[in-house]
Motif scaffolding. Structure first.
Motif, PDB file in Angstrom:
ATOM      1  N   VAL A 146       0.840  -1.197   0.000  1.00  0.00           N
ATOM      2  CA  VAL A 146       0.000   0.000   0.000  1.00  0.00           C
ATOM      3  C   VAL A 146       0.879   1.252   0.000  1.00  0.00           C
ATOM      4  CG1 VAL A 146      -1.646   1.343   1.369  1.00  0.00           C
ATOM      5  CG2 VAL A 146      -1.950  -1.121   1.133  1.00  0.00           C
ATOM      6  N   ILE A 147       1.883   1.252   0.880  1.00  0.00           N
ATOM      7  CA  ILE A 147       2.764   2.417   0.983  1.00  0.00           C
ATOM      8  C   ILE A 147       3.537   2.617  -0.323  1.00  0.00           C
ATOM      9  CG2 ILE A 147       4.788   3.339   2.185  1.00  0.00           C
ATOM     10  CD1 ILE A 147       3.771   2.082   4.728  1.00  0.00           C
ATOM     11  N   ALA A 148       4.038   1.509  -0.882  1.00  0.00           N
ATOM     12  CA  ALA A 148       4.828   1.606  -2.118  1.00  0.00           C
ATOM     13  C   ALA A 148       3.974   2.122  -3.266  1.00  0.00           C
ATOM     14  CB  ALA A 148       5.406   0.245  -2.474  1.00  0.00           C
ATOM     15  N   PHE A 149       2.721   1.649  -3.333  1.00  0.00           N
ATOM     16  CA  PHE A 149       1.825   2.079  -4.409  1.00  0.00           C
ATOM     17  C   PHE A 149       1.643   3.593  -4.364  1.00  0.00           C
ATOM     18  CE2 PHE A 149      -2.474   3.153  -5.818  1.00  0.00           C
ATOM     19  CZ  PHE A 149      -2.430   2.664  -7.109  1.00  0.00           C
ATOM     20  N   TRP A 168       0.399  16.800 -16.419  1.00  0.00           N
ATOM     21  CA  TRP A 168      -0.088  17.799 -15.461  1.00  0.00           C
ATOM     22  C   TRP A 168       0.413  17.500 -14.043  1.00  0.00           C
ATOM     23  CZ3 TRP A 168      -2.921  15.513 -11.594  1.00  0.00           C
ATOM     24  CH2 TRP A 168      -3.434  14.244 -11.879  1.00  0.00           C
ATOM     25  N   TRP A 169       0.797  16.291 -13.798  1.00  0.00           N
ATOM     26  CA  TRP A 169       1.210  15.891 -12.451  1.00  0.00           C
ATOM     27  C   TRP A 169       2.663  16.274 -12.188  1.00  0.00           C
ATOM     28  CZ3 TRP A 169      -0.695  14.453  -7.921  1.00  0.00           C
ATOM     29  CH2 TRP A 169       0.155  13.855  -7.003  1.00  0.00           C
ATOM     30  N   THR A 170       2.890  17.023 -11.121  1.00  0.00           N
ATOM     31  CA  THR A 170       4.268  17.322 -10.730  1.00  0.00           C
ATOM     32  C   THR A 170       4.695  16.299  -9.681  1.00  0.00           C
ATOM     33  OG1 THR A 170       3.781  19.650 -11.019  1.00  0.00           O
ATOM     34  CG2 THR A 170       5.814  19.099  -9.867  1.00  0.00           C
ATOM     35  N   ASN A 171       5.772  15.596  -9.953  1.00  0.00           N
ATOM     36  CA  ASN A 171       6.234  14.561  -9.009  1.00  0.00           C
ATOM     37  C   ASN A 171       6.591  15.168  -7.655  1.00  0.00           C
ATOM     38  OD1 ASN A 171       5.943  12.695 -11.000  1.00  0.00           O
ATOM     39  ND2 ASN A 171       8.135  12.596 -11.492  1.00  0.00           N
ATOM     40  N   TRP A 172       6.120  14.512  -6.610  1.00  0.00           N
ATOM     41  CA  TRP A 172       6.517  14.925  -5.264  1.00  0.00           C
ATOM     42  C   TRP A 172       7.814  14.198  -4.940  1.00  0.00           C
ATOM     43  CZ3 TRP A 172       1.984  15.080  -1.260  1.00  0.00           C
ATOM     44  CH2 TRP A 172       0.884  15.736  -1.838  1.00  0.00           C
ATOM     45  N   SER A 173       8.936  14.878  -5.151  1.00  0.00           N
ATOM     46  CA  SER A 173      10.228  14.200  -4.928  1.00  0.00           C
ATOM     47  C   SER A 173      10.334  13.644  -3.520  1.00  0.00           C
ATOM     48  CB  SER A 173      11.380  15.158  -5.167  1.00  0.00           C
ATOM     49  OG  SER A 173      11.425  15.496  -6.519  1.00  0.00           O
ATOM     50  N   ILE A 174       9.692  14.346  -2.585  1.00  0.00           N
ATOM     51  CA  ILE A 174       9.849  13.912  -1.188  1.00  0.00           C
ATOM     52  C   ILE A 174       9.285  12.512  -0.974  1.00  0.00           C
ATOM     53  CG2 ILE A 174       7.688  14.907  -0.331  1.00  0.00           C
ATOM     54  CD1 ILE A 174       9.750  15.771   2.097  1.00  0.00           C
ATOM     55  N   MET A 175       8.309  12.128  -1.817  1.00  0.00           N
ATOM     56  CA  MET A 175       7.716  10.805  -1.630  1.00  0.00           C
ATOM     57  C   MET A 175       8.690   9.668  -1.928  1.00  0.00           C
ATOM     58  SD  MET A 175       4.909  11.292  -0.321  1.00  0.00           S
ATOM     59  CE  MET A 175       3.825   9.893  -0.393  1.00  0.00           C
ATOM     60  N   VAL A 176       9.623   9.877  -2.852  1.00  0.00           N
ATOM     61  CA  VAL A 176      10.575   8.782  -3.110  1.00  0.00           C
ATOM     62  C   VAL A 176      11.769   8.839  -2.171  1.00  0.00           C
ATOM     63  CG1 VAL A 176       9.998   8.341  -5.516  1.00  0.00           C
ATOM     64  CG2 VAL A 176      11.677  10.090  -4.980  1.00  0.00           C
ATOM     65  N   MET A 177      11.880   9.941  -1.431  1.00  0.00           N
ATOM     66  CA  MET A 177      12.979  10.010  -0.469  1.00  0.00           C
ATOM     67  C   MET A 177      12.531   9.460   0.884  1.00  0.00           C
ATOM     68  SD  MET A 177      15.013  13.423  -1.281  1.00  0.00           S
ATOM     69  CE  MET A 177      14.106  14.629  -2.161  1.00  0.00           C
ATOM     70  N   ALA A 178      13.507   9.249   1.751  1.00  0.00           N
ATOM     71  CA  ALA A 178      13.212   8.621   3.040  1.00  0.00           C
ATOM     72  C   ALA A 178      12.095   9.318   3.833  1.00  0.00           C
ATOM     73  CB  ALA A 178      14.485   8.519   3.867  1.00  0.00           C
ATOM     74  N   PRO A 179      12.060  10.674   3.912  1.00  0.00           N
ATOM     75  CA  PRO A 179      11.003  11.305   4.702  1.00  0.00           C
ATOM     76  C   PRO A 179       9.604  10.933   4.212  1.00  0.00           C
ATOM     77  CG  PRO A 179      12.682  12.911   4.128  1.00  0.00           C
ATOM     78  CD  PRO A 179      13.008  11.668   3.371  1.00  0.00           C
ATOM     79  N   GLY A 180       9.455  10.754   2.918  1.00  0.00           N
ATOM     80  CA  GLY A 180       8.153  10.368   2.356  1.00  0.00           C
ATOM     81  C   GLY A 180       7.645   9.085   2.980  1.00  0.00           C
ATOM     82  N   ALA A 181       8.573   8.154   3.215  1.00  0.00           N
ATOM     83  CA  ALA A 181       8.180   6.884   3.811  1.00  0.00           C
ATOM     84  C   ALA A 181       7.733   7.072   5.256  1.00  0.00           C
ATOM     85  CB  ALA A 181       9.358   5.912   3.762  1.00  0.00           C
ATOM     86  N   PHE A 182       8.401   7.953   5.976  1.00  0.00           N
ATOM     87  CA  PHE A 182       7.991   8.233   7.361  1.00  0.00           C
ATOM     88  C   PHE A 182       6.579   8.799   7.383  1.00  0.00           C
ATOM     89  CE2 PHE A 182      12.586   8.284   8.440  1.00  0.00           C
ATOM     90  CZ  PHE A 182      12.532   7.492   9.562  1.00  0.00           C
ATOM     91  N   PHE A 183       6.326   9.787   6.512  1.00  0.00           N
ATOM     92  CA  PHE A 183       4.993  10.387   6.465  1.00  0.00           C
ATOM     93  C   PHE A 183       3.934   9.336   6.139  1.00  0.00           C
ATOM     94  CE2 PHE A 183       7.331  14.434   5.114  1.00  0.00           C
ATOM     95  CZ  PHE A 183       7.348  14.905   6.406  1.00  0.00           C
ATOM     96  N   MET A 184       4.226   8.554   5.100  1.00  0.00           N
ATOM     97  CA  MET A 184       3.246   7.558   4.656  1.00  0.00           C
ATOM     98  C   MET A 184       2.960   6.539   5.740  1.00  0.00           C
ATOM     99  SD  MET A 184       1.735   7.866   1.958  1.00  0.00           S
ATOM    100  CE  MET A 184       1.022   6.244   2.231  1.00  0.00           C
ATOM    101  N   LEU A 185       4.024   6.058   6.397  1.00  0.00           N
ATOM    102  CA  LEU A 185       3.848   5.044   7.427  1.00  0.00           C
ATOM    103  C   LEU A 185       3.039   5.613   8.591  1.00  0.00           C
ATOM    104  CD1 LEU A 185       4.550   2.171   8.314  1.00  0.00           C
ATOM    105  CD2 LEU A 185       6.537   3.084   9.485  1.00  0.00           C
ATOM    106  N   ALA A 186       3.361   6.858   8.956  1.00  0.00           N
ATOM    107  CA  ALA A 186       2.649   7.491  10.063  1.00  0.00           C
ATOM    108  C   ALA A 186       1.173   7.651   9.729  1.00  0.00           C
ATOM    109  CB  ALA A 186       3.274   8.841  10.380  1.00  0.00           C
ATOM    110  N   VAL A 187       0.890   8.109   8.510  1.00  0.00           N
ATOM    111  CA  VAL A 187      -0.510   8.286   8.108  1.00  0.00           C
ATOM    112  C   VAL A 187      -1.227   6.943   8.107  1.00  0.00           C
ATOM    113  CG1 VAL A 187      -2.002   8.911   6.176  1.00  0.00           C
ATOM    114  CG2 VAL A 187      -0.080  10.396   6.788  1.00  0.00           C
ATOM    115  N   PHE A 188      -0.522   5.925   7.611  1.00  0.00           N
ATOM    116  CA  PHE A 188      -1.107   4.579   7.557  1.00  0.00           C
ATOM    117  C   PHE A 188      -1.463   4.096   8.966  1.00  0.00           C
ATOM    118  CE2 PHE A 188      -1.329   0.032   7.110  1.00  0.00           C
ATOM    119  CZ  PHE A 188      -1.804  -0.159   5.828  1.00  0.00           C
TER     120      PHE A 188
END
Lengths: 204, 207
Positions: A146-149, A168-188
């Motif tokens: 889920v997080i990877a998707f 039209w979509w601007t890539n959120w670079s932060i999502m592929v970096m380590a902090p993105g994973a912290f945010f995603m995991l926390a939200v999950f």
């Protein structure tokens, strides 16, 4: 082995005893391999294989194993299975093996495997331990998937390497970096735990 | 403590560990022996593919075709010690050398990066870059293996430096990878050093 017990083990590892969002184990790899879906799938498959078989093996030798050296034996068993996964990947999936690089080797130190061997396999029969291993592996895998998707979709605009979001979509670079994973995991964890508490309150 | 427990407490664990170790190492050895040749084959193929790709030769993924092109167009130039010093690639259908490729290894963030770096026959411009082995962070430094990153080296002139990802790069610059400064710098050093190595080696080879 009675079916009721097996089913209970299976469901607990997926839900209220989930290795990632309840026990918060294996976070290193959760953060590291979830930026591209393909790597996550291979990593998950490797982990399920290793947890299931190491649980089975540890459970098989649990009665003859001196408890003082059990950690050494467990580590050896786990390391052996991981090396086998690594060799097989190198031989039959060289591309994926190259992409995963050091992370396959790092399965050895994934705390979920050691944790399940210690907490479950040492005190349960082989069949049940095997199921627990598979279930823990799946419990880990689906959270990662889920997080990877979401990370791949938002960070690279793609799913499984195919571009799905247009220009039209601007890539959120932060999502592929380590902090993105912290945010995603926390939200999950926030969402899942929130749902769990609500259900508890509703039933009491 | 009872007497006879010495064997049980001291010797038994040692013997047990020994048996487990031998058993598991045997299993691993068997798996390794069965897959050894396949792995070796994969690695050689990967190297050939990397050499051709670094030389700027466009290829299909078909292993047989890669082998064929490699055999037809690539000369392995070995040094006195019998090791390959560099590869000379002939143009399609001619005997003239079109480009040179050297395989270089440099320090990355987690481990070594091994890459094939290609130059034109005058050793003035890069023909391409192909990563053979790297252990950089997947998704960050690991992106040195992405097509856009490697392809941008074709036609560039050394010495190279880097500009931020997405910026316009001149012929002496390449785009860095956001979030992977160390890996970017490792590649920068690797390609620049590769040229020096190539100039030293290949001149000697020609004379």
């Amino acid at each position: 082995m009675n079916n009721f017990k097996a089913k209970k083990v299976l469901l607990e590892d997926l839900g209220k005893n989930n290795p990632v969002f309840i026990q918060v184990l294996g976070i290193c790899s959760t953060l590291a391999v979830t930026n591209v879906l393909r790597n996550t799938v291979v990593m998950s498959a490797g982990l399920i294989f290793v947890t299931a078989l190491s649980n089975l093996t540890v459970s098989l030798v649990r009665n003859v194993m001196p408890s003082r050296i059990r950690m050494m034996v467990e580590t050896l068993i786990i390391a052996c299975y991981v090396i086998i996964v690594d060799i097989v990947l190198k031989a039959y999936m060289p591309e994926v093996s190259r992409q995963l690089g050091p992370y396959v080797g790092l399965i050895i130190t994934n705390c979920i495997i050691m944790g399940r061997a210690e907490a479950f396999a040492l005190s349960n029969p082989p069949g049940l331990s095997f199921i627990d291993g598979v279930a823990s592996g799946i419990g880990y895998s689906y959270v990662l998937l889920v997080i990877a998707f979401i990370r791949e979709l938002m960070g690279s605009g793609s799913v499984w390497g195919h571009h799905v979001l247009g220009d039209w979509w601007t890539n959120w670079s932060i999502m592929v970096m380590a902090p993105g994973a912290f945010f995603m995991l926390a939200v999950f964890i926030w969402i899942v735990k929130g749902m769990m508490f609500r259900r508890q309150e509703g039933s009491s | 403590m009872k007497k006879g427990s010495f064997a049980k407490k001291r010797i038994y664990p040692v013997i047990f560990m020994l048996i487990v170790t031998v058993a598991f190492i045997s299993v691993t050895t068997v798996v390794y022996t069965f897959t050894k040749d396949t792995i070796k084959l994969n690695e050689t193929l990967r190297l050939k593919q990397a050499v051709l790709s670094a030389a700027g030769v466009r290829l299909s993924k078909d292993p047989a075709k890669i082998e064929k092109t490699f055999d037809e167009r690539v000369d392995e130039v070995t040094g006195r010690d019998g090791k390959v010093r560099y590869y000379a690639i002939r143009g399609e259908g001619t005997s003239e050398i079109e480009s040179y490729v050297v395989i270089r290894t440099g320090a990355g963030l987690w481990g070594e990066i091994t890459a094939g770096v290609g130059f034109d026959s005058a050793l003035e411009t890069f023909r391409g870059l192909e990563i053979i082995d790297q252990n950089e962070t997947p998704g960050l430094g690991g992106r040195i293996d992405e097509a856009w990153f490697k392809e941008q080296f074709a036609g560039k002139r050394p010495p190279l430096s880097h500009v931020p990802e997405g910026d316009k790069a001149s012929e002496h610059q390449f785009q860095a990878i956001t979030g992977a400064t160390y890996s970017t710098e490792a590649i920068q050093k690797l390609v620049n050093d590769a040229l020096e190595y190539a100039r030293a080696e290949i001149k000697v080879g020609n004379e």
